[in-house]
Design a protein around this motif. Structure first.
Motif, mmCIF file in Angstrom:
data_model
loop_
_atom_site.group_PDB
_atom_site.id
_atom_site.type_symbol
_atom_site.label_atom_id
_atom_site.label_comp_id
_atom_site.label_asym_id
_atom_site.label_seq_id
_atom_site.Cartn_x
_atom_site.Cartn_y
_atom_site.Cartn_z
ATOM 1 N N ALA A 9 37.480 36.390 49.065
ATOM 2 C CA ALA A 9 37.950 37.512 47.981
ATOM 3 C C ALA A 9 38.699 38.733 48.846
ATOM 4 C CB ALA A 9 37.022 38.050 47.178
ATOM 5 N N ASN A 10 38.170 38.452 50.304
ATOM 6 C CA ASN A 10 38.616 39.622 51.159
ATOM 7 C C ASN A 10 39.745 39.048 52.004
ATOM 8 O OD1 ASN A 10 36.636 41.238 50.025
ATOM 9 N ND2 ASN A 10 35.125 40.562 51.688
ATOM 10 N N ARG A 11 40.301 37.843 51.973
ATOM 11 C CA ARG A 11 41.296 37.337 52.745
ATOM 12 C C ARG A 11 42.670 37.886 52.282
ATOM 13 N NH1 ARG A 11 39.057 31.146 52.820
ATOM 14 N NH2 ARG A 11 37.086 31.847 54.222
ATOM 15 N N LEU A 12 43.512 38.043 53.460
ATOM 16 C CA LEU A 12 44.875 38.821 53.235
ATOM 17 C C LEU A 12 45.721 37.578 52.784
ATOM 18 C CD1 LEU A 12 45.156 41.578 55.590
ATOM 19 C CD2 LEU A 12 44.472 41.633 53.055
ATOM 20 N N ARG A 13 45.409 36.236 53.247
ATOM 21 C CA ARG A 13 46.444 35.283 53.077
ATOM 22 C C ARG A 13 46.529 35.058 51.518
ATOM 23 N NH1 ARG A 13 44.018 30.095 56.027
ATOM 24 N NH2 ARG A 13 44.012 31.567 57.573
ATOM 25 N N ALA A 14 47.787 34.370 51.092
ATOM 26 C CA ALA A 14 48.019 34.123 49.995
ATOM 27 C C ALA A 14 47.367 32.847 49.213
ATOM 28 C CB ALA A 14 49.708 33.742 49.722
ATOM 29 N N TYR A 15 47.163 33.042 48.039
ATOM 30 C CA TYR A 15 46.289 31.899 47.408
ATOM 31 C C TYR A 15 47.117 30.612 47.618
ATOM 32 C CZ TYR A 15 44.101 29.181 43.877
ATOM 33 O OH TYR A 15 43.633 28.109 43.169
ATOM 34 N N THR A 79 33.886 32.248 41.607
ATOM 35 C CA THR A 79 34.983 32.171 41.172
ATOM 36 C C THR A 79 35.272 31.091 40.057
ATOM 37 O OG1 THR A 79 35.638 30.868 42.940
ATOM 38 C CG2 THR A 79 36.138 33.113 43.206
ATOM 39 N N LEU A 80 36.292 31.107 39.602
ATOM 40 C CA LEU A 80 36.725 30.056 38.368
ATOM 41 C C LEU A 80 37.566 28.914 38.887
ATOM 42 C CD1 LEU A 80 36.863 32.428 35.240
ATOM 43 C CD2 LEU A 80 34.594 31.045 36.216
ATOM 44 N N SER A 81 38.159 28.882 40.145
ATOM 45 C CA SER A 81 39.171 28.120 40.557
ATOM 46 C C SER A 81 38.542 26.359 40.358
ATOM 47 C CB SER A 81 39.302 28.088 42.052
ATOM 48 O OG SER A 81 38.358 28.071 42.746
ATOM 49 N N SER A 82 37.314 26.236 40.197
ATOM 50 C CA SER A 82 36.867 24.853 40.148
ATOM 51 C C SER A 82 36.429 24.414 38.869
ATOM 52 C CB SER A 82 35.766 24.530 41.231
ATOM 53 O OG SER A 82 34.666 25.365 41.111
ATOM 54 N N ILE A 83 36.269 25.142 37.885
ATOM 55 C CA ILE A 83 35.955 25.104 36.747
ATOM 56 C C ILE A 83 36.467 24.043 35.847
ATOM 57 C CG2 ILE A 83 35.876 25.963 34.313
ATOM 58 C CD1 ILE A 83 35.175 28.469 35.404
ATOM 59 N N PRO A 84 38.005 23.681 35.979
ATOM 60 C CA PRO A 84 38.529 22.469 35.290
ATOM 61 C C PRO A 84 38.037 21.071 35.761
ATOM 62 C CG PRO A 84 40.225 24.132 36.006
ATOM 63 C CD PRO A 84 38.946 24.405 36.553
ATOM 64 N N ASP A 144 35.374 38.427 41.268
ATOM 65 C CA ASP A 144 35.914 37.498 42.264
ATOM 66 C C ASP A 144 37.004 36.771 41.468
ATOM 67 O OD1 ASP A 144 33.849 38.122 43.911
ATOM 68 O OD2 ASP A 144 32.561 36.333 43.149
ATOM 69 N N THR A 145 37.165 36.661 40.225
ATOM 70 C CA THR A 145 38.142 35.757 39.639
ATOM 71 C C THR A 145 39.602 36.593 39.668
ATOM 72 O OG1 THR A 145 36.718 34.664 38.206
ATOM 73 C CG2 THR A 145 38.854 34.734 37.476
ATOM 74 N N VAL A 146 39.407 37.901 39.599
ATOM 75 C CA VAL A 146 40.472 38.633 39.566
ATOM 76 C C VAL A 146 41.047 38.817 41.031
ATOM 77 C CG1 VAL A 146 41.380 41.049 39.394
ATOM 78 C CG2 VAL A 146 39.795 40.394 37.448
ATOM 79 N N ALA A 147 40.121 38.719 41.855
ATOM 80 C CA ALA A 147 40.821 38.623 43.357
ATOM 81 C C ALA A 147 41.256 37.580 43.725
ATOM 82 C CB ALA A 147 39.588 39.022 44.414
ATOM 83 N N GLN A 148 40.962 36.481 43.227
ATOM 84 C CA GLN A 148 41.239 35.002 43.474
ATOM 85 C C GLN A 148 42.914 35.069 43.025
ATOM 86 O OE1 GLN A 148 39.335 32.093 41.518
ATOM 87 N NE2 GLN A 148 41.143 30.333 41.823
ATOM 88 N N PHE A 539 38.083 40.431 30.350
ATOM 89 C CA PHE A 539 38.474 39.046 30.883
ATOM 90 C C PHE A 539 39.314 38.357 30.039
ATOM 91 C CE2 PHE A 539 35.939 35.155 32.760
ATOM 92 C CZ PHE A 539 37.053 35.100 33.806
ATOM 93 N N SER A 540 38.986 38.338 28.733
ATOM 94 C CA SER A 540 40.062 37.529 27.722
ATOM 95 C C SER A 540 41.598 37.966 27.874
ATOM 96 C CB SER A 540 39.648 37.702 26.332
ATOM 97 O OG SER A 540 38.304 37.351 26.337
ATOM 98 N N MET A 541 41.761 39.308 28.190
ATOM 99 C CA MET A 541 43.187 39.848 28.375
ATOM 100 C C MET A 541 43.593 39.372 29.697
ATOM 101 S SD MET A 541 42.098 43.625 26.739
ATOM 102 C CE MET A 541 43.779 44.461 27.406
ATOM 103 N N PHE A 542 42.843 39.375 30.610
ATOM 104 C CA PHE A 542 43.307 38.753 31.824
ATOM 105 C C PHE A 542 44.014 37.484 32.010
ATOM 106 C CE2 PHE A 542 42.821 37.456 36.213
ATOM 107 C CZ PHE A 542 43.486 38.598 36.929
ATOM 108 N N SER A 543 43.249 36.629 31.194
ATOM 109 C CA SER A 543 43.764 35.107 30.877
ATOM 110 C C SER A 543 44.916 35.090 30.272
ATOM 111 C CB SER A 543 42.566 34.409 30.643
ATOM 112 O OG SER A 543 42.363 34.711 29.212
ATOM 113 N N ARG A 544 45.477 35.925 29.581
ATOM 114 C CA ARG A 544 46.831 35.796 28.964
ATOM 115 C C ARG A 544 48.032 36.428 29.356
ATOM 116 N NH1 ARG A 544 45.278 35.379 23.323
ATOM 117 N NH2 ARG A 544 43.161 35.000 22.895
ATOM 118 N N ARG A 545 49.090 35.647 29.320
ATOM 119 C CA ARG A 545 50.422 36.130 29.881
ATOM 120 C C ARG A 545 50.884 37.265 29.171
ATOM 121 N NH1 ARG A 545 54.255 33.501 32.861
ATOM 122 N NH2 ARG A 545 53.033 31.455 32.410
#
Length: 669
Positions: A9-15, A79-84, A144-148, A539-545
């Motif tokens: 979460a603290n890294r500056l490199r792009a996702y 983080t939620l990156s691995s959930i799917p 953590d998810t927002v930072a990701q 969190f629900s609002m964050f997941s919507r475009r």
């Protein structure tokens, strides 16, 4: 010398980096087209590079970027990156052993818990435990998810995120009151106390309480020491719940200090019904004073004293006279309710676990309750029993089962359908009447407890579903994400909808009471309920475009309620600040998605230069649709909250000239 490890979460490199930047090993801005490709005139060929993963071993955990970290250096990721993907792998894959011949299994109706227990520092620097069912653990996952997905922000990066907010014990306690309280003032404080505890505690009937409080009016009246302490704590809670004034604050501190001294001067040597009442009310007061750990410990004293008196053995009630049976039943139900609520909010084991009688709720020796307070107490006692089952069955294992969740929701629905009319209807009184206020706030407490229980049941499935939606929102067009990994489980989606619906209903109910002008100055448990619902909505609002009007409106109402409560509560001010920063992160997420969508409209042309191509956080100052409102309303924070050290949020990396234009700083060619 190897570089020190940095949390993702603290890294500056792009996702994600584009193909060109990755091939040349240059820093990429992470937008598509990225700033370097736009500058070099190759925007039409700027595409994300597919990621490669290494084969995990028995001693490493796979990370998204393909690197591994040893067991001794890792901590549970939130983080939620691995959930799917995680929901589809088998047990051997989770343990680090890979089998290339294993067939992929269908999506399980269960979902793994993504929240984890935490060890936070208290006011003295000691580590205190917060369980995975707590809102504070859910908050860390959201951070953590927002930072990701949008990088470091004021919401996700907090230098005191490992601290548990608590206030110092006030030192300016008046040795005596300058003005003697008259009967009218004492009656006002008692009415505020009865409203604040309505629906949660009923340790004294109106007649018993007024008889005790009357002893404060007549100095010559000789009362038992324990009864005097009870009178003091009643007035202290009433003053704490009343709109703030200098005289009210002095009365609150004076009476609580005197009650606390009496509680520890010989009263702990012999258990009694008055001792249980006193420590229950002192625990309730400490919740309002933003000292949750102290409240938790006082609850433990009250419960152990209740056990020593056998209050939990309702089947043995015939051993005491009938009038005393009602008193004992009221005190035990009050202790059980408050214990379950505090333990659920903090995610800790309840002191009353395994103490509940084997008999059913109906065996409580409490004949048909006629008063509204008695009906509310019995209803809260029953829903607290379901809440205990929720924590035990949903959070004691690694995963949450759909079948278990649906059975618990069915119990909650059955409980709500059986509520008597006075608990779901407004009173037939003028709302200005004190009895009407107590009635309405009691109903509000019961309704919010119900919605909070639904949120606790369904939140694991909301996390699972929103993880899929976020991955699809940010990576749906990338070829390395398969369609199966971005598929929602229908049962999970239904439960996730129930979670957001319950949060909306809770905030709508609270907002109706707020608009009626009936909220108290300090509502110690309601503010935690509102914060839990606000996190779900955010969190629900964050997941919507795009914006969802009902969710956005409920979120604004939650912020307004916490803003009002923050005038007298450091805890509410802290909750309000967190949700304000989350609102900024939501606005930044939407702006980034809109910017990305506009750039991808045409494959033949892209925007070449713009002065507005800055990080959205430089422009968003007021969160959602509040351009003229400051990021945090500091005027709502009580100026004299002793020891209140609200978290100092860092603004990294959004300060300084190098970060004003995206991709311009620290960039080499």
């Amino acid at each position: 010398m190897p570089r020190p490890k940095v949390h993702p979460a603290n890294r500056l490199r792009a996702y994600k980096a584009c193909l060109a930047c990755r091939a040349t090993k240059k820093r990429c801005s992470g937008t598509f087209p990225c700033s370097k490709c736009v500058r070099l005139g190759r925007a039409d060929t700027c595409v994300p590079s597919p990621r490669t993963t290494q084969r995990p071993t028995d001693t490493t955990h796979p990370l998204e970027n393909g690197s591994g970290v040893s067991d001794s250096e890792s901590r549970p990721t939130t983080t939620l990156s691995s959930i799917p993907l995680t929901d589809q792998v088998d047990h051997n894959q989770l343990s680090g052993t890979s089998h290339s011949t294993a067939e992929p299994r269908p999506v399980s109706p269960e979902t793994l818990h993504r929240t984890h227990p935490r060890m936070l520092r208290n006011l003295r620097g000691e580590r205190v435990y917060v369980g995975k069912a707590a809102s504070l653990s859910f908050l860390q996952l959201v951070r953590d998810t927002v930072a990701q997905y949008i990088g470091p922000s004021q919401f996700s990066h907090n230098v005191k995120s490992e601290d548990m907010l608590e206030t110092e014990t006030p030192h300016d306690i008046p040795p005596s009151l300058d003005d003697t309280l008259d009967s009218y003032q004492l009656l006002g404080y008692y009415r505020a106390y009865s409203s604040a505890t309505s629906g949660f505690l009923y340790v004294l009937s109106d007649a018993e309480a007024m008889d005790i409080v009357d002893g404060l009016i007549d100095p010559t009246a000789r009362q038992d020491k324990t009864k005097m302490a009870l009178a003091d704590i009643i007035i202290a809670i009433g003053a704490q719940s009343t709109k703030r004034a200098p005289s009210t604050e002095r009365a609150e501190r004076f009476f609580f200090s005197r009650a606390q001294r009496s509680a520890f001067e010989g009263m702990l040597e012999n258990p009694s019904l008055e001792l249980v009442r006193l420590f229950l009310l002192m625990s309730f007061y400490m919740l309002g004073a933003c000292r949750r750990n102290t409240a938790f410990m006082y609850l433990g004293v009250a419960v152990r004293a209740a056990v020593a008196l056998g209050l939990h053995l309702t089947e043995l009630a015939d051993a005491v006279p009938s009038p005393e049976q009602h008193q004992r039943a009221r005190v035990w139900m009050s202790a059980y309710i408050l214990d379950l609520l505090v333990s659920s909010i903090l995610g800790r084991p309840a002191a009353t676990v395994a103490l509940r009688s084997d008999s059913e709720h109906s065996s409580i020796r409490y004949t048909q309750p006629e008063s509204h307070m008695a009906m509310g107490l019995l209803a809260s006692y029953k829903v607290s029993g379901i809440l205990e089952e929720v924590i035990a069955r949903m959070y004691s294992k690694e995963g949450a089962s759909v079948d278990v969740a649906e059975s618990l929701l069915a119990k909650l629905k059955q409980w709500s359908n059986g509520l008597p009319g006075p608990l779901v209807e407004p009173p037939d009184l003028d709302f200005d009447e004190p009895a009407a206020r107590r009635h309405i706030i009691g109903n509000l407490h019961i309704a919010c407890t119900y919605h909070f229980a639904v949120i606790i049941v369904t939140r694991p499935f909301l996390i699972s579903v929103l993880g899929v939606r976020l991955a699809r929102l940010h990576g749906g067009s990338v070829d390395w994400l398969s369609g199966d990994s971005l598929r929602e489980e229908p049962a999970h989606s239904n439960l996730a909808t129930a979670c957001t619906d319950s949060a909306v209903y809770m905030i709508q109910t609270c907002s109706e009471v707020y608009r009626s002008g009936l909220l108290l100055g300090n509502m110690c448990i309601l503010k935690a309920f509102v914060f839990a619902a606000g996190l779900v909505l955010g969190f629900s609002m964050f997941s919507r475009r795009e914006a969802d009007p009902p969710l956005d409106q409920a979120y604004k109402e939650a912020l307004e309620i916490l803003r009002v409560l923050s005038e007298q509560s450091a805890q509410a001010a802290h909750y309000s600040e967190i949700l304000n920063y989350l609102g900024n992160a939501i606005a930044e997420q939407r702006q980034q998605l809109m910017h990305h969508s506009q750039q991808n409209k045409s494959r033949y042309v892209s925007k070449l230069f713009s002065l507005d191509d800055r990080r959205p956080s430089m422009e968003i100052r007021g969160g959602l649709d509040t351009p003229d409102r400051p990021l945090t309303d500091t005027s709502a924070i009580p100026p004299d909250a002793n020891g209140m050290q609200l978290p100092v949020w860092d603004s990294f990396p959004f300060i300084g000239e190098p970060f004003q234009l995206q991709g311009r700083g620290n960039e080499t060619s």
